[in-house]
Every structure is written in C-alpha cells, then in structure tokens.
Design a protein around this motif. Sequence first.
Motif, PDB file in Angstrom:
ATOM      1  N   MET A 149      53.118  33.310 -44.472  1.00 34.40           N
ATOM      2  CA  MET A 149      52.349  32.338 -45.250  1.00 34.40           C
ATOM      3  C   MET A 149      51.074  32.041 -44.473  1.00 34.40           C
ATOM      4  SD  MET A 149      51.396  28.922 -45.445  1.00 34.40           S
ATOM      5  CE  MET A 149      52.482  28.150 -44.278  1.00 34.40           C
ATOM      6  N   CYS A 150      49.962  32.591 -44.947  1.00 39.20           N
ATOM      7  CA  CYS A 150      48.687  32.412 -44.246  1.00 39.20           C
ATOM      8  C   CYS A 150      47.594  32.091 -45.249  1.00 39.20           C
ATOM      9  CB  CYS A 150      48.321  33.679 -43.470  1.00 39.20           C
ATOM     10  SG  CYS A 150      46.694  33.576 -42.668  1.00 39.20           S
ATOM     11  N   ALA A 151      46.893  31.004 -45.004  1.00 40.46           N
ATOM     12  CA  ALA A 151      45.737  30.632 -45.819  1.00 40.46           C
ATOM     13  C   ALA A 151      44.548  30.449 -44.889  1.00 40.46           C
ATOM     14  CB  ALA A 151      46.013  29.340 -46.583  1.00 40.46           C
ATOM     15  N   MET A 152      43.471  31.193 -45.133  1.00 42.60           N
ATOM     16  CA  MET A 152      42.280  31.083 -44.295  1.00 42.60           C
ATOM     17  C   MET A 152      41.106  30.613 -45.142  1.00 42.60           C
ATOM     18  SD  MET A 152      40.474  33.847 -41.748  1.00 42.60           S
ATOM     19  CE  MET A 152      40.043  35.004 -43.053  1.00 42.60           C
ATOM     20  N   ALA A 153      40.515  29.484 -44.735  1.00 41.36           N
ATOM     21  CA  ALA A 153      39.373  28.907 -45.440  1.00 41.36           C
ATOM     22  C   ALA A 153      38.093  29.288 -44.701  1.00 41.36           C
ATOM     23  CB  ALA A 153      39.502  27.393 -45.528  1.00 41.36           C
ATOM     24  N   PHE A 209      39.771  26.264 -41.600  1.00 43.74           N
ATOM     25  CA  PHE A 209      41.139  26.178 -41.092  1.00 43.74           C
ATOM     26  C   PHE A 209      41.853  27.503 -41.347  1.00 43.74           C
ATOM     27  CE2 PHE A 209      41.623  24.337 -45.442  1.00 43.74           C
ATOM     28  CZ  PHE A 209      42.472  25.282 -45.980  1.00 43.74           C
ATOM     29  N   THR A 210      42.920  27.724 -40.593  1.00 42.94           N
ATOM     30  CA  THR A 210      43.864  28.793 -40.883  1.00 42.94           C
ATOM     31  C   THR A 210      45.256  28.179 -40.867  1.00 42.94           C
ATOM     32  OG1 THR A 210      42.453  30.472 -39.859  1.00 42.94           O
ATOM     33  CG2 THR A 210      44.763  31.047 -40.215  1.00 42.94           C
ATOM     34  N   VAL A 211      45.885  28.152 -42.036  1.00 44.71           N
ATOM     35  CA  VAL A 211      47.265  27.690 -42.150  1.00 44.71           C
ATOM     36  C   VAL A 211      48.168  28.895 -41.965  1.00 44.71           C
ATOM     37  CG1 VAL A 211      48.970  26.752 -43.756  1.00 44.71           C
ATOM     38  CG2 VAL A 211      46.677  25.758 -43.654  1.00 44.71           C
ATOM     39  N   PHE A 212      49.223  28.742 -41.159  1.00 46.45           N
ATOM     40  CA  PHE A 212      50.032  29.926 -40.847  1.00 46.45           C
ATOM     41  C   PHE A 212      51.487  29.538 -40.586  1.00 46.45           C
ATOM     42  CE2 PHE A 212      51.448  33.838 -39.111  1.00 46.45           C
ATOM     43  CZ  PHE A 212      50.495  34.806 -39.409  1.00 46.45           C
ATOM     44  N   GLU A 247      36.677  22.522 -49.179  1.00 41.83           N
ATOM     45  CA  GLU A 247      37.741  23.498 -49.485  1.00 41.83           C
ATOM     46  C   GLU A 247      38.528  23.056 -50.704  1.00 41.83           C
ATOM     47  OE1 GLU A 247      41.587  25.301 -49.673  1.00 41.83           O
ATOM     48  OE2 GLU A 247      41.277  23.186 -49.168  1.00 41.83           O
ATOM     49  N   ALA A 248      38.693  21.760 -50.872  1.00 36.17           N
ATOM     50  CA  ALA A 248      39.319  21.223 -52.084  1.00 36.17           C
ATOM     51  C   ALA A 248      38.469  20.069 -52.583  1.00 36.17           C
ATOM     52  CB  ALA A 248      40.744  20.749 -51.797  1.00 36.17           C
ATOM     53  N   GLU A 249      37.987  20.175 -53.810  1.00 40.17           N
ATOM     54  CA  GLU A 249      37.168  19.123 -54.387  1.00 40.17           C
ATOM     55  C   GLU A 249      37.504  18.980 -55.868  1.00 40.17           C
ATOM     56  OE1 GLU A 249      33.273  20.739 -53.343  1.00 40.17           O
ATOM     57  OE2 GLU A 249      32.955  21.329 -55.421  1.00 40.17           O
ATOM     58  N   SER A 250      36.888  18.014 -56.519  1.00 39.99           N
ATOM     59  CA  SER A 250      37.114  17.813 -57.954  1.00 39.99           C
ATOM     60  C   SER A 250      36.681  19.061 -58.726  1.00 39.99           C
ATOM     61  CB  SER A 250      36.312  16.613 -58.448  1.00 39.99           C
ATOM     62  OG  SER A 250      36.745  15.421 -57.852  1.00 39.99           O
ATOM     63  N   PRO A 251      37.434  19.397 -59.779  1.00 39.11           N
ATOM     64  CA  PRO A 251      38.594  18.685 -60.327  1.00 39.11           C
ATOM     65  C   PRO A 251      39.896  19.075 -59.616  1.00 39.11           C
ATOM     66  CG  PRO A 251      38.099  20.558 -61.708  1.00 39.11           C
ATOM     67  CD  PRO A 251      37.036  20.531 -60.641  1.00 39.11           C
ATOM     68  N   TYR A 252      40.874  18.162 -59.671  1.00 44.29           N
ATOM     69  CA  TYR A 252      42.218  18.432 -59.136  1.00 44.29           C
ATOM     70  C   TYR A 252      43.205  17.983 -60.218  1.00 44.29           C
ATOM     71  CZ  TYR A 252      45.136  19.575 -55.081  1.00 44.29           C
ATOM     72  OH  TYR A 252      46.006  20.188 -54.203  1.00 44.29           O
ATOM     73  N   PRO A 253      43.355  18.785 -61.277  1.00 41.90           N
ATOM     74  CA  PRO A 253      44.098  18.347 -62.456  1.00 41.90           C
ATOM     75  C   PRO A 253      45.616  18.371 -62.278  1.00 41.90           C
ATOM     76  CG  PRO A 253      43.387  20.615 -62.733  1.00 41.90           C
ATOM     77  CD  PRO A 253      42.790  20.135 -61.440  1.00 41.90           C
ATOM     78  N   THR A 263      39.096  29.664 -49.939  1.00 42.80           N
ATOM     79  CA  THR A 263      40.346  29.949 -49.238  1.00 42.80           C
ATOM     80  C   THR A 263      40.999  31.201 -49.807  1.00 42.80           C
ATOM     81  OG1 THR A 263      40.722  27.626 -48.772  1.00 42.80           O
ATOM     82  CG2 THR A 263      42.621  29.070 -48.610  1.00 42.80           C
ATOM     83  N   CYS A 264      41.407  32.076 -48.910  1.00 46.32           N
ATOM     84  CA  CYS A 264      42.104  33.300 -49.284  1.00 46.32           C
ATOM     85  C   CYS A 264      43.564  33.177 -48.851  1.00 46.32           C
ATOM     86  CB  CYS A 264      41.451  34.500 -48.602  1.00 46.32           C
ATOM     87  SG  CYS A 264      42.237  36.087 -48.948  1.00 46.32           S
ATOM     88  N   GLU A 265      44.490  33.336 -49.805  1.00 48.46           N
ATOM     89  CA  GLU A 265      45.902  33.365 -49.450  1.00 48.46           C
ATOM     90  C   GLU A 265      46.644  34.281 -50.422  1.00 48.46           C
ATOM     91  OE1 GLU A 265      49.591  30.595 -48.030  1.00 48.46           O
ATOM     92  OE2 GLU A 265      47.904  29.629 -49.027  1.00 48.46           O
TER      93      GLU A 265
END
Length: 397
Positions: free
Chosen positions: A246-250, A218-221, A329-335, A259-261
């Motif tokens: 605001m840009c996040a590229m996975a 994904f690219t969040v922008f 892109e997002a996995e455990s752990p998520y503290p 992911t780079c942001e």
Amino acid sequence: MQKICIPKEEFQQRIDKIKEYMTKEQLDVILVYGDEYRKENLRYVSNYWPIFERGALLITTEGEPIVLCAPEGEQVAREMSVWPDVRLVPDFLCVTVPDEIEYPLAKFTSFKSLAAELRSRTGLSRLGIAGMDAMSEALLHNIREAFGCQVVDSNEILFELRKTKSENEIACLREAARIAEAGFRAMMDADLVGKTERYAAGIAEGTARKEGAEAIIFTVFGSGERSARIVGRAENKVIEDGDMLMCAMAVQYEGYVVTCELPFAVGNYGEETRYVLDVLIHAAAAGLPYLKAGVPMKDFVCAVRNYFRDAGLSEYDVYPPLHGIGCAEAESPYPDEKTEDVFREGMTVNTDISLFGLPGGSNRIEEGFVITKDGADSLFPSMRVYYEEWLKNSENK
C-alpha cells in the motif's frame, strides 16, 4: 521546450476575481495567509511558498498586491512571487520556535504601519482573511490589534475559485501525474522482496525528483500486515514474498499536487490478496461513468459504496471515495452520499477508493481525473491501461 507553469497573466486574473468578491462583500483588504504546511491559498494568489516561515499576500481594491514574508525567506519570495512588492514582518518568523530570533540586517515593517498605508490608499473598515483557520491564535490577535477594523473569514472565496481549473492548471497537474507515475512505476518494476519499505519508497521518491518533482508532499507506505495503516509511513520492515504493498505518493509540480496509488502485491501472492485488488478495481470501474459534468457528485460516491455493500465489504470501507485536487493534495469538493452538488467541467478530482482490514491485505486506488462534458479524462494513462486490462482479464476467467 516551454516550461509548464502558471503565467503572471493568470495570477492577475485570479486577483481580479478576488477584487470582484471584495466589492460585493464590501471588503477593503483581503489577507491571504500561508506557511510551509498550509501553502495552497498563498501559492494560488502569489506563487510564493514559504520554507518554515509564514507568509501572506495583502490584496486591496486598488493597486498591486503586497507580499509579506520573513527575513530568511525574502530571496525565495522575490524569486518565486509574481508580485514585486515584498515586505518583511517580524510576526512571520520561524513557525516552530518560541524564541525571539535576531536579524540585524533585516528591514522590517509592521502590521500597524501596513494598516496605516492601506487605510490611506483605500480606507480600512473591513479586512477579510483567507487562511484564518491555519493561523496561530497569537498571530490572528496581532493582526486584529494592528488593523483595528472588522475582521471576517474569507476562506470560501479561495475554496470556490480553486474548484475549477484552467488549462494551465490542468497542464501542471498532468505534469505532476507524469512524474508521480514514473516514480511509482520504477518502484513497481524493482525487485522489492527482501528490501525494506524505506528502500522501496526511496526508489519512487528518487525517480520522481529526477523527473522534475518540485516536492514530495508525502509518501504513505505499508506492506503485509502494515498495509492496514491508512496513512502509515515507510519503516524498516522487510518486504516479504506475497506482501500487499500500500503506497501513495503525492508529487508537487509548480504548486499543483497529484497522488499516485496503484494497489499491487509482490512475488507469489495468494487468492485473498488477489481478491482485494480485484474488488478495488471493480469498485473504481463502477464509479467511473458518474465522473462527468452535470452529474451529481453523490452518484459516484453511491456507485462505489454500493459495490462494496453488495460485496459485503462495507465494514472495511472507511471514508468517502473521492476528493478534489489542485494546490492541495486534498481540496474541495469532498462529496459523500448526500452531496447534491454536480460535477463541473474543468474540475479535477482524485479517486480515493479504499478497503482496510481484509485478510488478504489493505489498499486503495488513487487516480486523478479532469472532469469534462463527455466524462473523465485520467491524469494517469498507463495506470488506466493497467486497470482496463485487469478488468478484461477478470471477465475472461
């Protein structure tokens, strides 16, 4: 130059660990499900990643695993999978349509015949499913009916196995980060004022593909006022002088996603925007010493959130600032601030330090790290230099 990838020997080690779990939990078979959208578990155990179809890996206590896929993806499965036994099942056809699609050349098997084969091989009284939460109700019903045995949720074994990474996994994540950073830098270095958000995102994505990205997950922008959209998509809005970006590229490489942001603004931006950038970078620095093996995960979370509290910014701090990375892109752990678990050597995590809704714009820092006994090793070395130089310059003012 040798390709960075996960060798078959390591996939075999993963299967062996799963078999140990199966013996402990008295499971005869584990079915690991995946599709284009929830691929991580299936990719982890087989290297196969379906395209708009469904897939699975059947693991028994005896013999090699069986890859299940649909007709259009058969060649992809044979090309990608480390396991040679590939079977077609009609239940795994195109995810998005209700119509019955004819494949006259396909040689299908069925869940019922697979169940009979496995029953003769190892017995079949308990079936574990990893990825049950990602299945449709109809598919899960068909599996239950065909296998005719007790079905249990086995997600936890995959979540636990994936938490700590091998040297090969870390190498794949480093390559994904290198590619992502190259794309992000190309976008930052371009003259974006007067261009659209989609144009800017295209620079980052195109460069990442040229550098070897397997996929852009994904690219969040968002720019200017649109930066406040936590997961906004790039639109045809024109980027203006002084806008926060605001840009996040996975980026995915060999099944591993980073992911780079790096928060930045273009042109002649004001003091309010500079303040947002400054406080994000300082909050990240406050948390960094706690990214270390043996340290409670909550200590990192508290350090970042306390920095925002002390600055009177808690109302803009919308979610916890860290999560794991790997096949997802997002996995455990998520503290969060109550998590008692400690960081373990070999874990890979991504900071996700964000502020949304400030007058100067919204943004976040996403930087990947490998947890070591001595601290955190950044997957983005040049980004780390950028942050360190910012902090140094801030101290000198």
